[in-house]
Motif scaffolding. Sequence first.
Motif, PDB file in Angstrom:
ATOM      1  N   LEU A 126       6.723   3.253 -17.486  1.00 11.83           N
ATOM      2  CA  LEU A 126       6.004   4.272 -16.726  1.00 11.83           C
ATOM      3  C   LEU A 126       4.495   4.127 -16.926  1.00 11.83           C
ATOM      4  O   LEU A 126       3.711   4.450 -16.027  1.00 11.83           O
ATOM      5  CB  LEU A 126       6.464   5.671 -17.139  1.00 11.83           C
ATOM      6  N   SER A 127       4.105   3.620 -18.088  1.00  7.65           N
ATOM      7  CA  SER A 127       2.689   3.338 -18.312  1.00  7.65           C
ATOM      8  C   SER A 127       2.222   2.201 -17.414  1.00  7.65           C
ATOM      9  O   SER A 127       1.104   2.216 -16.890  1.00  7.65           O
ATOM     10  CB  SER A 127       2.469   2.963 -19.789  1.00  7.65           C
ATOM     11  N   ALA A 128       3.096   1.223 -17.212  1.00  5.49           N
ATOM     12  CA  ALA A 128       2.749   0.058 -16.390  1.00  5.49           C
ATOM     13  C   ALA A 128       2.504   0.433 -14.935  1.00  5.49           C
ATOM     14  O   ALA A 128       1.759  -0.250 -14.235  1.00  5.49           O
ATOM     15  CB  ALA A 128       3.856  -0.993 -16.481  1.00  5.49           C
ATOM     16  N   ILE A 129       3.107   1.527 -14.468  1.00  5.49           N
ATOM     17  CA  ILE A 129       2.900   1.940 -13.070  1.00  5.49           C
ATOM     18  C   ILE A 129       1.935   3.123 -12.968  1.00  5.49           C
ATOM     19  O   ILE A 129       1.764   3.701 -11.896  1.00  5.49           O
ATOM     20  CB  ILE A 129       4.233   2.269 -12.359  1.00  5.49           C
TER      21      ILE A 129
ATOM     22  N   HIS B 272      -4.066  12.190  -2.853  1.00  2.13           N
ATOM     23  CA  HIS B 272      -4.929  11.322  -2.050  1.00  2.13           C
ATOM     24  C   HIS B 272      -5.006   9.913  -2.634  1.00  2.13           C
ATOM     25  O   HIS B 272      -5.114   8.935  -1.878  1.00  2.13           O
ATOM     26  CB  HIS B 272      -6.315  11.947  -1.903  1.00  2.13           C
ATOM     27  N   TYR B 273      -4.928   9.799  -3.955  1.00  3.79           N
ATOM     28  CA  TYR B 273      -4.883   8.470  -4.564  1.00  3.79           C
ATOM     29  C   TYR B 273      -3.571   7.783  -4.207  1.00  3.79           C
ATOM     30  O   TYR B 273      -3.543   6.573  -3.938  1.00  3.79           O
ATOM     31  CB  TYR B 273      -5.035   8.592  -6.079  1.00  3.79           C
ATOM     32  N   VAL B 274      -2.496   8.563  -4.191  1.00  2.92           N
ATOM     33  CA  VAL B 274      -1.196   8.025  -3.785  1.00  2.92           C
ATOM     34  C   VAL B 274      -1.267   7.533  -2.343  1.00  2.92           C
ATOM     35  O   VAL B 274      -0.752   6.461  -2.002  1.00  2.92           O
ATOM     36  CB  VAL B 274      -0.087   9.086  -3.950  1.00  2.92           C
ATOM     37  N   LEU B 275      -1.919   8.311  -1.488  1.00  5.68           N
ATOM     38  CA  LEU B 275      -2.077   7.904  -0.087  1.00  5.68           C
ATOM     39  C   LEU B 275      -2.845   6.585   0.014  1.00  5.68           C
ATOM     40  O   LEU B 275      -2.489   5.711   0.814  1.00  5.68           O
ATOM     41  CB  LEU B 275      -2.803   8.997   0.698  1.00  5.68           C
ATOM     42  N   GLU B 276      -3.882   6.435  -0.800  1.00  6.11           N
ATOM     43  CA  GLU B 276      -4.652   5.187  -0.785  1.00  6.11           C
ATOM     44  C   GLU B 276      -3.775   4.006  -1.194  1.00  6.11           C
ATOM     45  O   GLU B 276      -3.896   2.908  -0.626  1.00  6.11           O
ATOM     46  CB  GLU B 276      -5.849   5.309  -1.729  1.00  6.11           C
ATOM     47  N   MET B 277      -2.899   4.212  -2.165  1.00  2.00           N
ATOM     48  CA  MET B 277      -1.997   3.134  -2.567  1.00  2.00           C
ATOM     49  C   MET B 277      -1.050   2.768  -1.427  1.00  2.00           C
ATOM     50  O   MET B 277      -0.781   1.585  -1.187  1.00  2.00           O
ATOM     51  CB  MET B 277      -1.201   3.537  -3.818  1.00  2.00           C
ATOM     52  N   PHE B 278      -0.545   3.782  -0.723  1.00  4.23           N
ATOM     53  CA  PHE B 278       0.329   3.515   0.422  1.00  4.23           C
ATOM     54  C   PHE B 278      -0.429   2.758   1.514  1.00  4.23           C
ATOM     55  O   PHE B 278       0.133   1.871   2.168  1.00  4.23           O
ATOM     56  CB  PHE B 278       0.901   4.815   0.992  1.00  4.23           C
ATOM     57  N   ASP B 279      -1.688   3.077   1.722  1.00  3.44           N
ATOM     58  CA  ASP B 279      -2.494   2.378   2.731  1.00  3.44           C
ATOM     59  C   ASP B 279      -2.584   0.886   2.403  1.00  3.44           C
ATOM     60  O   ASP B 279      -2.421   0.030   3.283  1.00  3.44           O
ATOM     61  CB  ASP B 279      -3.910   2.970   2.795  1.00  3.44           C
TER      62      ASP B 279
ATOM     63  N   SER C 151       8.068 -14.736   2.839  1.00  2.13           N
ATOM     64  CA  SER C 151       6.677 -15.023   3.179  1.00  2.13           C
ATOM     65  C   SER C 151       6.240 -16.373   2.623  1.00  2.13           C
ATOM     66  O   SER C 151       5.234 -16.944   3.069  1.00  2.13           O
ATOM     67  CB  SER C 151       5.751 -13.931   2.628  1.00  2.13           C
ATOM     68  N   GLN C 152       6.989 -16.895   1.656  1.00  2.17           N
ATOM     69  CA  GLN C 152       6.694 -18.179   1.012  1.00  2.17           C
ATOM     70  C   GLN C 152       5.308 -18.186   0.354  1.00  2.17           C
ATOM     71  O   GLN C 152       4.667 -19.227   0.231  1.00  2.17           O
ATOM     72  CB  GLN C 152       6.795 -19.332   2.026  1.00  2.17           C
ATOM     73  N   SER C 153       4.850 -16.995  -0.054  1.00  2.00           N
ATOM     74  CA  SER C 153       3.568 -16.880  -0.757  1.00  2.00           C
ATOM     75  C   SER C 153       3.828 -16.231  -2.104  1.00  2.00           C
ATOM     76  O   SER C 153       4.062 -15.008  -2.175  1.00  2.00           O
ATOM     77  CB  SER C 153       2.577 -16.037   0.053  1.00  2.00           C
ATOM     78  N   ALA C 154       3.780 -17.023  -3.157  1.00  3.27           N
ATOM     79  CA  ALA C 154       4.072 -16.503  -4.489  1.00  3.27           C
ATOM     80  C   ALA C 154       3.077 -15.427  -4.905  1.00  3.27           C
ATOM     81  O   ALA C 154       3.456 -14.419  -5.509  1.00  3.27           O
ATOM     82  CB  ALA C 154       4.071 -17.647  -5.511  1.00  3.27           C
ATOM     83  N   PHE C 155       1.801 -15.624  -4.580  1.00  2.00           N
ATOM     84  CA  PHE C 155       0.795 -14.640  -4.973  1.00  2.00           C
ATOM     85  C   PHE C 155       0.990 -13.330  -4.229  1.00  2.00           C
ATOM     86  O   PHE C 155       0.928 -12.245  -4.821  1.00  2.00           O
ATOM     87  CB  PHE C 155      -0.612 -15.174  -4.704  1.00  2.00           C
ATOM     88  N   LEU C 156       1.232 -13.405  -2.923  1.00  2.00           N
ATOM     89  CA  LEU C 156       1.456 -12.183  -2.145  1.00  2.00           C
ATOM     90  C   LEU C 156       2.699 -11.458  -2.637  1.00  2.00           C
ATOM     91  O   LEU C 156       2.695 -10.230  -2.778  1.00  2.00           O
ATOM     92  CB  LEU C 156       1.592 -12.528  -0.662  1.00  2.00           C
ATOM     93  N   LYS C 157       3.751 -12.204  -2.913  1.00  2.00           N
ATOM     94  CA  LYS C 157       4.975 -11.603  -3.439  1.00  2.00           C
ATOM     95  C   LYS C 157       4.685 -10.861  -4.742  1.00  2.00           C
ATOM     96  O   LYS C 157       5.143  -9.726  -4.941  1.00  2.00           O
ATOM     97  CB  LYS C 157       6.028 -12.691  -3.671  1.00  2.00           C
ATOM     98  N   GLU C 158       3.917 -11.482  -5.617  1.00  4.43           N
ATOM     99  CA  GLU C 158       3.572 -10.867  -6.904  1.00  4.43           C
ATOM    100  C   GLU C 158       2.812  -9.560  -6.713  1.00  4.43           C
ATOM    101  O   GLU C 158       3.097  -8.556  -7.375  1.00  4.43           O
ATOM    102  CB  GLU C 158       2.724 -11.858  -7.692  1.00  4.43           C
TER     103      GLU C 158
ATOM    104  N   CYS D  73       2.723  -7.635  -3.984  1.00  6.60           N
ATOM    105  CA  CYS D  73       3.584  -6.645  -3.315  1.00  6.60           C
ATOM    106  C   CYS D  73       4.527  -5.980  -4.308  1.00  6.60           C
ATOM    107  O   CYS D  73       4.700  -4.754  -4.305  1.00  6.60           O
ATOM    108  CB  CYS D  73       4.397  -7.313  -2.203  1.00  6.60           C
ATOM    109  N   ILE D  74       5.137  -6.777  -5.167  1.00  2.00           N
ATOM    110  CA  ILE D  74       6.080  -6.228  -6.147  1.00  2.00           C
ATOM    111  C   ILE D  74       5.366  -5.297  -7.122  1.00  2.00           C
ATOM    112  O   ILE D  74       5.882  -4.232  -7.467  1.00  2.00           O
ATOM    113  CB  ILE D  74       6.802  -7.368  -6.896  1.00  2.00           C
ATOM    114  N   ALA D  75       4.158  -5.670  -7.540  1.00  6.11           N
ATOM    115  CA  ALA D  75       3.406  -4.835  -8.484  1.00  6.11           C
ATOM    116  C   ALA D  75       3.085  -3.470  -7.873  1.00  6.11           C
ATOM    117  O   ALA D  75       3.257  -2.431  -8.525  1.00  6.11           O
ATOM    118  CB  ALA D  75       2.127  -5.548  -8.899  1.00  6.11           C
ATOM    119  N   LEU D  76       2.614  -3.458  -6.630  1.00  7.28           N
ATOM    120  CA  LEU D  76       2.260  -2.187  -6.006  1.00  7.28           C
ATOM    121  C   LEU D  76       3.506  -1.408  -5.611  1.00  7.28           C
ATOM    122  O   LEU D  76       3.530  -0.176  -5.718  1.00  7.28           O
ATOM    123  CB  LEU D  76       1.375  -2.434  -4.776  1.00  7.28           C
ATOM    124  N   HIS D  77       4.534  -2.124  -5.181  1.00  5.02           N
ATOM    125  CA  HIS D  77       5.816  -1.475  -4.872  1.00  5.02           C
ATOM    126  C   HIS D  77       6.321  -0.728  -6.105  1.00  5.02           C
ATOM    127  O   HIS D  77       6.808   0.401  -6.009  1.00  5.02           O
ATOM    128  CB  HIS D  77       6.830  -2.552  -4.444  1.00  5.02           C
ATOM    129  N   ARG D  78       6.170  -1.364  -7.267  1.00  6.47           N
ATOM    130  CA  ARG D  78       6.617  -0.740  -8.521  1.00  6.47           C
ATOM    131  C   ARG D  78       5.804   0.519  -8.826  1.00  6.47           C
ATOM    132  O   ARG D  78       6.349   1.531  -9.258  1.00  6.47           O
ATOM    133  CB  ARG D  78       6.477  -1.753  -9.661  1.00  6.47           C
TER     134      ARG D  78
END
Length: 224
Positions: A51-54, A73-80, A139-146, A148-153
């Motif tokens: 939970l600290s990591a997210i 509003h910070y949550v909204l910015e993350m969703f954006d 997407s075949q983009s390792a960096f983009l995948k990384e 996306c997963i971090a922000l998704h988390r």
Amino acid sequence: MSENTFQKLRDEIENGIVTGEFEPGQRLDETQLAARYGVSRTPIREALMQLSAIGLVEIRPRRGAVIVDPGPHYVLEMFDVMAELEGMAGALAARRHTAEDRTALEAAHAACEAAAARDDTDAYYYENEQFHHAIYAASQSAFLKEQCIALHRRLRPYRRLQLRVRNRMKVSLQEHAGIVAAILDGNEDSARRLLRDHIAVQGDRFSDLVANMERLRSRTAGQG
């Protein structure tokens, strides 16, 4: 402790933070949480680290885990930002997906359909997570995948809560169908737009999310 049991424990603490059962600035005592959930301190400590990591808690010297409230509003910015990243992943997936990616995406969509048919929002959330991961992989983009997963988390508790808004799971599944079709048809512009709209939490959807958070917090306060 099995992975599913640990996941449920982490999710319960996470939900307690998002819905106001645990208040911003409150210290989460490992011993008290262990007694509350009937587990040892080890999985509690691991859950708090996750939970600290997210960004939901902050591990402070001599105080331990303290709840952080990012505010709506910070949550909204993350969703954006998430919407833009997902849109990019969708566009790249439309252009680059392989036969294996097609199979994985179709299987993930079918699993979401099965969870929705059972009206199981928690199961749908986890199948939905795999659906989006399949897009990132395609997407075949390792960096983009990384990224996306971090922000998704980081958005995990809010995305799960959002699915509890009336009819949101049904609408989400319908949106998935359009996304799958766009990606597999190779329509980059459509995939980008559909995924961006699927993630963006603006206007009524943001109001619904905030209202749902406030409703759950009021219910929790009433039980205190």
